[in-house]
Scaffold this active site. Structure first.
Site, PDB file in Angstrom:
ATOM      1  N   ARG A   1       0.839  -1.205   0.000  1.00  0.00           N
ATOM      2  CA  ARG A   1       0.000   0.000   0.000  1.00  0.00           C
ATOM      3  C   ARG A   1       0.868   1.247   0.000  1.00  0.00           C
ATOM      4  O   ARG A   1       1.932   1.294   0.619  1.00  0.00           O
ATOM      5  CB  ARG A   1      -0.898   0.037   1.243  1.00  0.00           C
ATOM      6  CG  ARG A   1      -2.049  -0.960   1.247  1.00  0.00           C
ATOM      7  CD  ARG A   1      -2.909  -0.721   2.477  1.00  0.00           C
ATOM      8  NE  ARG A   1      -4.187  -1.425   2.410  1.00  0.00           N
ATOM      9  CZ  ARG A   1      -4.402  -2.621   2.924  1.00  0.00           C
ATOM     10  NH1 ARG A   1      -3.410  -3.260   3.554  1.00  0.00           N
ATOM     11  NH2 ARG A   1      -5.581  -3.181   2.839  1.00  0.00           N
TER      12      ARG A   1
ATOM     13  N   GLY B   1      -7.212   7.106  -1.932  1.00  0.00           N
ATOM     14  CA  GLY B   1      -7.548   6.509  -3.216  1.00  0.00           C
ATOM     15  C   GLY B   1      -6.775   7.042  -4.393  1.00  0.00           C
ATOM     16  O   GLY B   1      -6.993   6.605  -5.529  1.00  0.00           O
TER      17      GLY B   1
ATOM     18  N   MET C   1      -3.431   6.905  -4.967  1.00  0.00           N
ATOM     19  CA  MET C   1      -2.304   6.071  -5.394  1.00  0.00           C
ATOM     20  C   MET C   1      -2.697   4.606  -5.254  1.00  0.00           C
ATOM     21  O   MET C   1      -3.840   4.287  -4.963  1.00  0.00           O
ATOM     22  CB  MET C   1      -1.050   6.440  -4.600  1.00  0.00           C
ATOM     23  CG  MET C   1      -0.537   7.834  -4.943  1.00  0.00           C
ATOM     24  SD  MET C   1       0.930   8.300  -4.007  1.00  0.00           S
ATOM     25  CE  MET C   1       0.255   8.452  -2.364  1.00  0.00           C
TER      26      MET C   1
ATOM     27  N   ARG D   1      -5.447   7.234  11.145  1.00  0.00           N
ATOM     28  CA  ARG D   1      -4.965   8.572  10.776  1.00  0.00           C
ATOM     29  C   ARG D   1      -5.914   9.585  11.389  1.00  0.00           C
ATOM     30  O   ARG D   1      -7.047   9.249  11.736  1.00  0.00           O
ATOM     31  CB  ARG D   1      -4.908   8.736   9.262  1.00  0.00           C
ATOM     32  CG  ARG D   1      -6.253   8.570   8.566  1.00  0.00           C
ATOM     33  CD  ARG D   1      -6.104   8.517   7.060  1.00  0.00           C
ATOM     34  NE  ARG D   1      -7.373   8.192   6.407  1.00  0.00           N
ATOM     35  CZ  ARG D   1      -7.486   7.760   5.173  1.00  0.00           C
ATOM     36  NH1 ARG D   1      -6.394   7.579   4.447  1.00  0.00           N
ATOM     37  NH2 ARG D   1      -8.667   7.500   4.649  1.00  0.00           N
TER      38      ARG D   1
ATOM     39  N   HIS E   1     -15.359   6.090  -0.795  1.00  0.00           N
ATOM     40  CA  HIS E   1     -14.424   6.978  -1.482  1.00  0.00           C
ATOM     41  C   HIS E   1     -15.040   8.358  -1.708  1.00  0.00           C
ATOM     42  O   HIS E   1     -14.416   9.391  -1.444  1.00  0.00           O
ATOM     43  CB  HIS E   1     -14.020   6.356  -2.827  1.00  0.00           C
ATOM     44  CG  HIS E   1     -13.196   7.267  -3.692  1.00  0.00           C
ATOM     45  ND1 HIS E   1     -13.758   8.105  -4.629  1.00  0.00           N
ATOM     46  CD2 HIS E   1     -11.872   7.483  -3.737  1.00  0.00           C
ATOM     47  CE1 HIS E   1     -12.798   8.789  -5.228  1.00  0.00           C
ATOM     48  NE2 HIS E   1     -11.648   8.430  -4.711  1.00  0.00           N
TER      49      HIS E   1
ATOM     50  N   SER F   1      -1.276  51.657   2.875  1.00  0.00           N
ATOM     51  CA  SER F   1      -2.201  50.540   2.702  1.00  0.00           C
ATOM     52  C   SER F   1      -1.869  49.885   1.373  1.00  0.00           C
ATOM     53  O   SER F   1      -1.898  50.546   0.328  1.00  0.00           O
ATOM     54  CB  SER F   1      -3.662  51.006   2.711  1.00  0.00           C
ATOM     55  OG  SER F   1      -4.515  49.892   2.558  1.00  0.00           O
TER      56      SER F   1
ATOM     57  N   THR G   1      -3.152  45.260  -2.991  1.00  0.00           N
ATOM     58  CA  THR G   1      -2.457  44.086  -3.549  1.00  0.00           C
ATOM     59  C   THR G   1      -3.049  43.607  -4.873  1.00  0.00           C
ATOM     60  O   THR G   1      -2.365  42.894  -5.615  1.00  0.00           O
ATOM     61  CB  THR G   1      -2.465  42.934  -2.530  1.00  0.00           C
ATOM     62  OG1 THR G   1      -3.801  42.709  -2.066  1.00  0.00           O
ATOM     63  CG2 THR G   1      -1.561  43.263  -1.349  1.00  0.00           C
ATOM     64  N   ASN G   2      -4.288  43.992  -5.201  1.00  0.00           N
ATOM     65  CA  ASN G   2      -4.805  43.632  -6.518  1.00  0.00           C
ATOM     66  C   ASN G   2      -3.979  44.308  -7.612  1.00  0.00           C
ATOM     67  O   ASN G   2      -3.495  43.667  -8.548  1.00  0.00           O
ATOM     68  CB  ASN G   2      -6.276  44.038  -6.651  1.00  0.00           C
ATOM     69  CG  ASN G   2      -7.187  43.198  -5.774  1.00  0.00           C
ATOM     70  OD1 ASN G   2      -6.808  42.131  -5.317  1.00  0.00           O
ATOM     71  ND2 ASN G   2      -8.390  43.696  -5.539  1.00  0.00           N
ATOM     72  N   ASP G   3      -3.837  45.643  -7.500  1.00  0.00           N
ATOM     73  CA  ASP G   3      -3.049  46.366  -8.498  1.00  0.00           C
ATOM     74  C   ASP G   3      -1.562  46.037  -8.389  1.00  0.00           C
ATOM     75  O   ASP G   3      -0.861  45.977  -9.399  1.00  0.00           O
ATOM     76  CB  ASP G   3      -3.263  47.878  -8.361  1.00  0.00           C
ATOM     77  CG  ASP G   3      -4.441  48.357  -9.200  1.00  0.00           C
ATOM     78  OD1 ASP G   3      -4.626  47.835 -10.318  1.00  0.00           O
ATOM     79  OD2 ASP G   3      -5.183  49.239  -8.734  1.00  0.00           O
TER      80      ASP G   3
ATOM     81  N   TYR H   1      -2.823  45.845  10.147  1.00  0.00           N
ATOM     82  CA  TYR H   1      -4.202  45.424   9.940  1.00  0.00           C
ATOM     83  C   TYR H   1      -4.382  44.865   8.532  1.00  0.00           C
ATOM     84  O   TYR H   1      -3.576  45.105   7.632  1.00  0.00           O
ATOM     85  CB  TYR H   1      -5.184  46.584  10.175  1.00  0.00           C
ATOM     86  CG  TYR H   1      -5.128  47.697   9.146  1.00  0.00           C
ATOM     87  CD1 TYR H   1      -5.880  47.633   7.972  1.00  0.00           C
ATOM     88  CD2 TYR H   1      -4.330  48.824   9.349  1.00  0.00           C
ATOM     89  CE1 TYR H   1      -5.824  48.652   7.036  1.00  0.00           C
ATOM     90  CE2 TYR H   1      -4.276  49.840   8.420  1.00  0.00           C
ATOM     91  CZ  TYR H   1      -5.017  49.752   7.261  1.00  0.00           C
ATOM     92  OH  TYR H   1      -4.957  50.759   6.328  1.00  0.00           O
TER      93      TYR H   1
END
Length: 898
Positions: free
Chosen positions: A91, A100, A102, A335, A451, A781, A784-786, A869
């Site tokens: 196994r 499931g 592998m 597990r 599964h 600030s 982060t998109n631009d 923040y």
């Protein structure tokens, strides 16, 4: 010399990197004295060496042979000996559970001679040939590459010929015939023969498991779960024990608590006269684990004892596989069990109450991603009507979609944007792409340990299993309900993973119990346990976190909701959203103004409207900071679409009429303001510097709103943010204008106005010159998109649809950089800007206001890099609060934020 093989007596659960999750846990159970069939583990290092070179590493097989000899000596039998053969299972076992994905090969050691010896020593000819046909089938598909469906069709044909439904009703003679059919199939498909040498079987099986690490479904699962590709898998070789020896034998899967709800108790499935693969494959419907008490009370009591031992030892929900061989209980695996979001929160709270874990460990065991799932809407059961069927509620949530009956169809239709529900009798690992694409998975067989259930829970996907009332016909592409209703492919159904109900059509949705609690503090009788657990987790997170959490809010209503959700202010108030709707006409007047007086009049008309917006938001957030961003997008976004205008004008002329003069004027303005790349054009601070009076109008509206709130006894904390700054001189010029206008408002109102002025860091140049910019900025600030767009050179509106799917498939990145912050590139710029900004201004307040502020992984990065923040949409505020707390605990015991 590198060592590649370890006996189960030599390891422990702390060696998962080397022995894999399954191997380390088998060793741990062995160390605890539980009844584990003996065996040994080939390490992940051996796998990596094999994958790097294409051949087994030097000395590996000598180590395997030595451990095999020791195993044979302890068993008093030799692998595959003709009279009383030792049989083995092989196994996979990666560090992180990949159910499931592998390969597994059972009954290694059987051949044409040893099958006769097994029949004699076991006293069951049928059992021996059943075990042999399983080996030939598994080995043929896994090692020799024959399509597994070819074997399944042969088995189905034989059952049809014999008039039986289940494998258990096939006789020894039937199974003998099936083995020959399988061997002939292998010969026809591959030109080779099923190997009769037990040692060759073992060797080839081990290498096949190594190779399965790079199988398509394993790679897809790792991408989905963000598991590194370079870990490799261990291989566990273990003495076979047999659950298919008759009515006094069987196999099962057990959970120490309900993995769907977290409730304590004994949960699981059991199948008499079956090997473990039969249980998880869902090919036969199991019985509840409680039935084992009546079938074999001794084994049932022993299993309960072992389950208590494991849960207390692991201090967590344990997922256990076991086999009973003629009344003897064997533990085959344990597990930490995959669980739903609901179960994760409830279980963490209960384990903390029981003293098994600390409050901080409880917080570390839940996640923002899980909390987001609990905030999704649920079906309105009062409007759902009579269900088509009920099944096992394996993974909660509400999903609506068109029925499809195979994985490929699910992927095709989902790629067009259609929501689909994958319906199968039972799923196999080959269905993984369809399960990922679908909104929900529905099966007519299997239970909570099948599964479909295990994989869906791990992915947070809605799942209902074992809906036995449904007859699923994948060939005809339809299913039939018990009342005779026929549901064809493409028909919309609603799947309730919380109750197990399946409804025809689209059932209306209502807010989740968690949302209701966050909105007004109300509990929910049916979901009180999860609501209480969420409340406790958020309270703990708020106690330990360092990051403040603010919200992106553009209206008083959004601000008020965000505050109810726990926001500590507004980190981004986008003023352009206040110019939409009926107010767009005033912006048009400003743009079309032919004289200074006309432009000033348009701005004067806009001012009181903006002021009242700001008053409402400041009132909703009274006493908390509200960061107001000056106008950012290009002005042409407030004008009608070019094509729409041109068509309107041309249509009027075609019909012999006069074009609307205003339309003609607008079209001229649109043409005049056209930019090839407007997101890098006249926007943000650039607008403020070239459009006279624009900054002054907005600042005056802010200042007057603050003054109004102060005079009304409020405590407004407005902050003015200048967008898209690339050079300190831009910010200096705008800041001088801001100070001038605020001074005028202050003098007229008779109150002191103290509004901090800062900037967004959303250009690479701004990040790299942050030390200079901090001379003028009182706060940063990160947009982060631009910043992501300008760092990667991506146009978000184009690239996500054009090639992101290919980049994800090829592993260029594991998630979209617009969803989770790119730490290596964009993150490095953030780190530079933080360090240089604070070197200039040690008290510099720094936050982030892109949607990354609500992404769990990104929140951990922002904590690490030292931000003050994060700000995100109101509905992401609870997620950010939770993850900010978990980030503060990063590295403590029990925290796996992978």
């Amino acid at each position: 010399m590198v060592r590649y093989v370890y006996d189960f007596t030599e390891g422990g659960r702390d060696r998962a990197d080397l022995l894999g999750g399954k191997g380390s846990n088998l060793a741990e159970m062995t160390r605890l004295g539980l009844p584990v069939p003996p065996g040994f583990t080939l390490t992940t290092e051996a796998c990596r060496a094999f994958l790097d070179t294409g051949s087994e590493p030097a000395g590996l097989w000598e180590e395997v042979s030595a451990h095999l000899s020791a195993l044979e000596a302890s068993a008093g039998r030799v692998l595959g000996q003709p009279d009383d053969p030792l049989l083995l299972s092989v196994r996979s076992g990666a560090k992180f559970s990949m159910p499931g994905m592998m390969e597994t090969i059972l009954d290694i050691g059987l051949n044409d001679d040893s099958v006769l010896g097994l029949a004699k020593v076991s006293g069951s000819e049928r059992f021996a040939w059943d075990s042999y046909r399983r080996l030939v089938q598994m080995f043929g598909s896994t090692v020799m590459g024959v399509e597994s469906s070819r074997f399944e069709r042969s088995l189905a044909l034989l059952k049809d010929l014999r008039g039986v439904q289940d494998d258990v009703h096939l006789t020894a003679s039937d199974l003998t015939e099936l083995v020959e059919t399988y061997k002939n199939l292998i010969r026809l498909e591959t030109g080779g023969h099923f190997p009769q040498s037990p040692v060759e079987q073992l060797r080839r099986a081990v290498l096949a498991v190594f190779e399965s690490w790079n199988g398509e479904r394993a790679r897809l699962y790792r991408r989905r779960e963000h598991i590194a590709d370079d870990l490799g898998t261990a291989v566990n070789v273990q003495r076979m024990v047999f659950g298919n020896l008759g009515a006094d034998s069987g196999s099962g899967v057990a959970f120490t608590r309900d993995p769907a709800t977290g409730r304590p108790g004994l949960y699981g499935d059991y199948l008499s006269d079956a090997q473990g693969e039969d249980v998880v494959a869902g090919i036969r419907n199991t019985v509840p684990l409680a039935e084992l008490k009546h079938l074999d009370a001794t084994s049932y009591d022993g299993l309960r004892t072992h389950m208590r031992t494991l849960e207390r030892h692991y201090r967590d929900l344990c997922d256990i596989e076991f086999t009973i061989e003629r009344g003897t209980l064997w533990m085959l695996q344990t597990r930490v069990g995959k669980r739903t979001a609901e179960a994760a929160f409830v279980l963490a709270a209960e384990l903390a109450d029981e003293g098994l874990i600390t409050p901080d460990e409880a917080l570390a065991r839940v996640s923002g991603e899980g909390l987001a799932r609990l905030m999704f809407p649920r079906f309105d059961t009062s409007a759902s009507g009579t269900p088509l069927a009920h099944g096992v509620p394996a993974s909660p949530g509400a999903a609506v979609g068109a029925v499809v009956f195979d994985s490929a169809q699910a992927v095709r239709r989902a790629a067009t944007g259609e929501k689909v529900v994958l319906v199968r009798q039972e799923t196999t690992p080959d269905d993984l792409p369809g399960m990922i694409a679908a909104q929900a998975v529905l099966t007519s067989r299997g239970g909570k340990t099948s599964h479909a259930a295990v994989v869906a829970r791990g992915m947070g996907k809605v799942c209902v299993c074992g809906a036995e009332e449904l007859t699923v016909d994948t060939e005809a592409r339809r299913f039939t309900a018990a009342d005779g209703t026929v549901v064809e492919e493409g028909t919309v159904v609603s799947v309730d993973g919380s109750t197990g109900a399946v409804h025809a059509g689209s059932v209306p949705l209502v807010d989740s119990a968690v949302i209701r609690y966050l909105e007004d503090g109300r509990g929910d009788g049916g979901a009180q346990a999860v609501v209480d657990a969420v409340a406790r987790a958020l309270a703990r997170a708020d106690t330990v976190r360092h990051l403040e959490v603010r919200a992106n809010a553009d209206t008083p209503e959004d601000a008020a909701r965000a505050r109810r959700f726990g926001a500590q202010g507004v980190g981004l108030c986008r003023t352009e959203h206040m110019f939409l709707g009926e107010r767009r006409k005033l912006v048009e007047q400003m743009i079309l103004a032919g004289t200074d007086a006309e432009r000033e009049q348009a701005l004067a008309d806009l001012l009181p409207l903006q002021r009242q917006d700001f008053v409402g938001i400041l009132e909703a957030m009274d006493g908390l900071p509200v960061t107001i961003r000056l106008l950012d997008p290009p002005l042409h976004e407030f004008l009608p679409d070019h094509t729409e205008l041109a068509v309107r004008i041309a249509s009027a002329r075609t019909h012999g009429g006069e074009s609307d003069a205003h339309d003609v004027e607008l079209l001229g303005a649109v043409n005049r303001m056209h930019e090839e790349n407007p997101m890098l054009g006249l926007r943000g601070v650039r607008l403020g510097l070239v459009v006279p009076g624009l900054v002054a109008m907005q600042v005056r509206a802010i200042g007057e709103a603050v003054a109004e709130r102060l005079l009304a006894g409020g405590a407004p904390k407005a902050e003015i943010m200048v967008p898209f700054v690339g050079d300190v001189r831009e910010l200096r010029l705008v800041r001088e204008e801001v100070r001038r206008v605020l001074a005028e408002v202050s003098q007229v109102a008779g109150v002191t106005l103290d509004c901090a002025v800062g900037t967004m860091i959303e250009l690479p140049r701004a990040a790299l010159t942050a030390g200079r910019i901090a001379e003028e900025a009182e706060f940063f600030s990160f947009g982060t998109n631009d910043l992501t767009q300008t760092t990667w050179g991506f146009s978000r509106d184009d690239v996500e649809a054009e090639f992101f799917s290919a980049y994800l498939d090829k592993g260029v990145f594991s998630t979209s950089p617009f969803e989770t912050l790119d730490r290596e590139g964009v993150g490095r710029l953030v780190g530079i800007a933080v360090a240089e900004g604070r070197a200039t201004r040690p008290d510099l307040k720094i936050g982030v206001c892109g949607e990354h502020g609500g992404d769990p992984d990104s929140v951990h990065f922002f904590h690490t890099v030292g931000l003050d923040y994060v700000s995100c949409s109101p509905f992401r505020v609870p997620v950010a609060r939770l993850e900010a707390g978990r980030a503060a605990l990063e590295g403590t015991e029990g925290n796996d934020s992978r």
